[in-house]
Design an enzyme around this catalytic site. Structure first.
Site, PDB file in Angstrom:
ATOM      1  N   ASP A  16      -2.588  -4.405  11.618  1.00 30.22           N
ATOM      2  CA  ASP A  16      -1.661  -3.668  12.471  1.00 30.22           C
ATOM      3  C   ASP A  16      -2.429  -2.856  13.506  1.00 30.22           C
ATOM      4  OD1 ASP A  16       0.782  -2.859  13.374  1.00 30.22           O
ATOM      5  OD2 ASP A  16       1.308  -1.683  11.615  1.00 30.22           O
ATOM      6  N   GLY A  17      -1.893  -2.795  14.716  1.00 29.68           N
ATOM      7  CA  GLY A  17      -2.461  -1.910  15.725  1.00 29.68           C
ATOM      8  C   GLY A  17      -3.043  -2.602  16.941  1.00 29.68           C
ATOM      9  N   ASN A  18      -2.904  -3.925  17.051  1.00 29.62           N
ATOM     10  CA  ASN A  18      -3.447  -4.615  18.227  1.00 29.62           C
ATOM     11  C   ASN A  18      -2.828  -4.111  19.524  1.00 29.62           C
ATOM     12  OD1 ASN A  18      -4.968  -6.180  16.510  1.00 29.62           O
ATOM     13  ND2 ASN A  18      -3.716  -8.018  16.727  1.00 29.62           N
ATOM     14  N   GLY A  19      -1.487  -3.960  19.515  1.00 28.03           N
ATOM     15  CA  GLY A  19      -0.792  -3.511  20.716  1.00 28.03           C
ATOM     16  C   GLY A  19      -1.165  -2.092  21.101  1.00 28.03           C
ATOM     17  N   HIS A  69      -4.757  -8.629  20.912  1.00 27.77           N
ATOM     18  CA  HIS A  69      -4.760  -9.748  19.960  1.00 27.77           C
ATOM     19  C   HIS A  69      -6.119 -10.458  19.949  1.00 27.77           C
ATOM     20  CE1 HIS A  69      -0.621  -9.089  19.141  1.00 27.77           C
ATOM     21  NE2 HIS A  69      -0.185  -9.490  20.331  1.00 27.77           N
ATOM     22  N   LEU A 101     -15.766 -18.391   0.059  1.00 28.43           N
ATOM     23  CA  LEU A 101     -14.588 -17.547   0.273  1.00 28.43           C
ATOM     24  C   LEU A 101     -13.394 -18.397   0.698  1.00 28.43           C
ATOM     25  CD1 LEU A 101     -13.264 -14.700   0.750  1.00 28.43           C
ATOM     26  CD2 LEU A 101     -14.181 -14.824   3.077  1.00 28.43           C
ATOM     27  N   GLU A 108       9.402 -12.706  11.315  1.00 32.60           N
ATOM     28  CA  GLU A 108      10.068 -11.777  12.229  1.00 32.60           C
ATOM     29  C   GLU A 108       9.412 -11.736  13.612  1.00 32.60           C
ATOM     30  OE1 GLU A 108      11.284 -11.199   8.303  1.00 32.60           O
ATOM     31  OE2 GLU A 108       9.226 -10.883   9.020  1.00 32.60           O
ATOM     32  N   GLU A 132      -3.009  -2.686  -5.672  1.00 30.23           N
ATOM     33  CA  GLU A 132      -3.393  -1.361  -5.185  1.00 30.23           C
ATOM     34  C   GLU A 132      -3.322  -1.363  -3.661  1.00 30.23           C
ATOM     35  OE1 GLU A 132      -4.234   1.274  -7.174  1.00 30.23           O
ATOM     36  OE2 GLU A 132      -3.800   0.017  -8.918  1.00 30.23           O
ATOM     37  N   TRP A 155      -3.915  -0.521  20.320  1.00 29.10           N
ATOM     38  CA  TRP A 155      -5.309  -0.535  20.779  1.00 29.10           C
ATOM     39  C   TRP A 155      -5.371  -0.903  22.258  1.00 29.10           C
ATOM     40  CZ3 TRP A 155      -8.594  -4.214  22.819  1.00 29.10           C
ATOM     41  CH2 TRP A 155      -9.974  -3.962  22.740  1.00 29.10           C
ATOM     42  N   ARG A 179       9.634 -11.485  19.206  1.00 28.75           N
ATOM     43  CA  ARG A 179       8.832 -10.885  20.274  1.00 28.75           C
ATOM     44  C   ARG A 179       9.022 -11.661  21.584  1.00 28.75           C
ATOM     45  NH1 ARG A 179       3.019  -8.848  17.752  1.00 28.75           N
ATOM     46  NH2 ARG A 179       3.915  -7.588  16.065  1.00 28.75           N
ATOM     47  N   ARG A 186       3.852   0.519   4.952  1.00 33.04           N
ATOM     48  CA  ARG A 186       4.948  -0.305   4.449  1.00 33.04           C
ATOM     49  C   ARG A 186       4.438  -1.736   4.297  1.00 33.04           C
ATOM     50  NH1 ARG A 186       5.954   1.164   9.709  1.00 33.04           N
ATOM     51  NH2 ARG A 186       5.925  -0.536  11.239  1.00 33.04           N
TER      52      ARG A 186
END
Length: 230
Positions: free
Chosen positions: A16-19, A33, A127, A63, A197, A21, A67, A184
């Site tokens: 979260d937070g690309n926009g 992005h 991985l 969702e 956790e 930033w 956009r 959330r």
């Protein structure tokens, strides 16, 4: 009483937070992005160094189709470039790539690349990177229930439903990280996160670093996990 292992086997991340930033830097959202994609690469390398076995990224939600079309097109183009990059590097790294989410309405050419990449990396033993793409947990649960009905299972167990999730062989995440200060789940891994956790950080995703991942893992290692017991 059960305590956690030093390392979580599986870490899930809500990026979260690309926009925000991009906005802070007076740049278009696409720049955020693109910077976020670089953070994904850093985090994969950091997770490999730590010895994490599974890493799930919430790449595009069900969702997110609401956009603006221009942003969706940019995200799909970025995803295609990312898949191409993983394909080029498949011969030299040990990453296994999995996709979790609904195939429709993803473009056919993108689905073909997804299928090729997952097939090319299926034998890898390092991985496992899971890209949650066109993913929504409620959609996943609904799809699983519909499969139960189609299979004629009238009294399903938890194991029956688990077996019909998008990636049933991937263990539940022990640690979920969400960046940018939001707290959330946003319809992400609701079934799988029953005893996960949570770790929240104010760091915006494009700024997320190896140090941030290590801090989250260190915080996890200090917790006591009881799973409803004493």
């Amino acid at each position: 009483m059960s305590t956690s292992h030093t390392l979580p086997r599986h870490i899930a991340i809500i990026m979260d937070g690309n926009g925000r930033w991009a906005k802070q830097k007076n740049l278009p959202r696409s720049a955020g992005h693109n910077a976020g994609a670089k953070a994904v690469e850093r985090t994969i390398r950091a997770a490999e160094k730590l010895g994490i076995e599974f890493l799930t990224f919430y790449a595009f939600s069900t969702e997110n189709w609401s956009r603006p079309q221009e942003e969706i097109n940019g995200l799909m183009n970025l995803l295609e470039k990312t898949l191409d990059k993983y394909m080029r590097e498949a011969k030299t790294n040990n990453l296994r790539i999995l996709i979790s989410g609904r195939r429709e309405p993803l473009p056919p050419h993108l689905l073909a690349k997804i299928d090729q990449l997952t097939a090319e990396t299926a034998h890898k033993t390092g991985l496992t990177v899971v890209l949650a793409l066109n993913y929504g947990s409620r959609a996943e649960l609904l799809d699983a229930v519909q499969k139960l009905v189609q299979d004629g299972i009238k009294n399903p167990t938890q194991a029956d439903l688990q077996a019909r999730l998008y990636q049933p062989a991937v263990p539940d995440p022990e640690l979920l990280i969400r960046t940018s200060g939001e707290k959330r789940l946003s319809n992400f891994l609701l079934w799988q996160c029953a005893y996960t956790e949570f770790y929240f950080t104010d760091t915006l995703w494009p700024d997320f670093s190896e140090k941030d991942l290590s801090a989250a893992v260190e915080d996890f290692s200090r917790r006591t996990r009881r799973f409803g017991g004493l």
